[in-house]
Design an enzyme around this catalytic site. Sequence first.
Site, short mmCIF file in Angstrom:
data_model
loop_
_atom_site.label_atom_id
_atom_site.label_comp_id
_atom_site.label_asym_id
_atom_site.label_seq_id
_atom_site.Cartn_x
_atom_site.Cartn_y
_atom_site.Cartn_z
N ASP A 236 57.19 13.07 29.15
CA ASP A 236 56.65 13.47 27.85
C ASP A 236 55.18 13.04 27.77
OD1 ASP A 236 57.44 14.46 25.01
OD2 ASP A 236 56.30 12.62 24.66
N ASN A 244 46.08 18.69 20.24
CA ASN A 244 46.01 19.95 19.50
C ASN A 244 45.18 19.83 18.23
OD1 ASN A 244 47.51 21.63 21.22
ND2 ASN A 244 49.47 20.99 20.34
N HIS A 249 44.45 24.20 19.91
CA HIS A 249 45.65 24.58 20.66
C HIS A 249 45.32 25.19 22.02
CE1 HIS A 249 48.76 23.72 17.67
NE2 HIS A 249 47.84 24.05 16.76
N ASP A 253 46.91 23.93 25.46
CA ASP A 253 47.60 24.76 26.47
C ASP A 253 47.07 24.46 27.86
OD1 ASP A 253 49.11 25.94 24.52
OD2 ASP A 253 47.97 27.82 24.45
N GLU A 280 55.78 19.61 24.82
CA GLU A 280 55.04 18.81 25.79
C GLU A 280 55.96 18.01 26.70
OE1 GLU A 280 55.15 16.27 21.96
OE2 GLU A 280 55.17 18.40 22.54
#
Length: 361
Positions: A236, A244, A249, A253, A280
Amino acid sequence: LKQSSDCSEIPIIFITGLGNSENILKGFEKGAIDYIVKPFSVNELKARIKTHVDLFNLQKTCKQERVDLLKKYEAIVENIPQKIFIKDLDSIYISCNENYCNDLHISPDQIEGKNDFDFYSDDLALKYQEDDKYVIDNKIEINVIEKYEQDGNRTWVHTIKKPVFDKNGNMYGIIGLFNDVTKQKEMEQTIDKLESLSIKDPLTSIYNRRYFQEIVTIEFKRANRTKLPLSLLIIDIDFFKSINDIYGHQHGDECLKSVARTIDLMLKRPADMCFRFGGEEFVALLPETAKVGAHKVAEDIRMAIENLNIENKGSKISDYLTISIGVAEKNTDSVETVEELLKIADDNLYAAKNQGRNRVV
């Protein structure tokens, strides 16, 4: 006699009083099959004539049999939709069906006596003749599907070439079949692409959660059967929401892609696989790997991600992007279900978070 088409195949025997080597050589050069010097034995002459007559009749019979066989093949191939040809042992065309000729933009009577260099590029003609030689030298069939380029066109061709024998088992040529399978190959490639899309995460291009469920079930059953360990990592990204929020965002990505690519690169064995589990979160599946080895792999992944030096000003533990990893192992019958294995890894991930993140538990 030899210059006349009506008489050229008649065997000729010289009977003469000229017995020196020069005259004998001239006789054979003119087309004689034998040279007898006077005086001669009548019985010997009869025996020689009988031998040559028998040989002539045998050759004539064999020639007619081959002609009959070729006609038989020609009659068959004209009714076959594939492109078919017949060549002799020197890779010279004897005949072909109309479909083959149409592809070459010639009529059937124009192919006899020609070779591949008369119709194809040098590279392609050489490839075809090498295939012919392989069939002739080894007296075996070849059956392949290959991609070819001719005049800027790319096609997939299913090729079958096999030797042709007479009834006495003597090989006298090869028969070949060409079938354009370009549409089938394009369909297969489309299907493969669709199948790949169905099991790949569209953002990161690693395997998705759906495929993970399929593979982990298979590997879990295999571990039960072989009594070998199976380890699983849940990975994680720490404080990913802040990436973000701060950087947008699109940047988030790109971070996910970098993390996925790095995890994939750190899994060295072909059997090891990584998946995007959601958001994530990622999963790595390590067959035949005990907990000690899994911890080593996990720590290598953690360090590799940290060394990417991806900025994360919103992290409370580092200026850069970091990850936490939970490790679980199925060893013998210690874990009975996939769900239990996942829960152990998830609990260990939770522990890693509670212990300060950017660590392996």
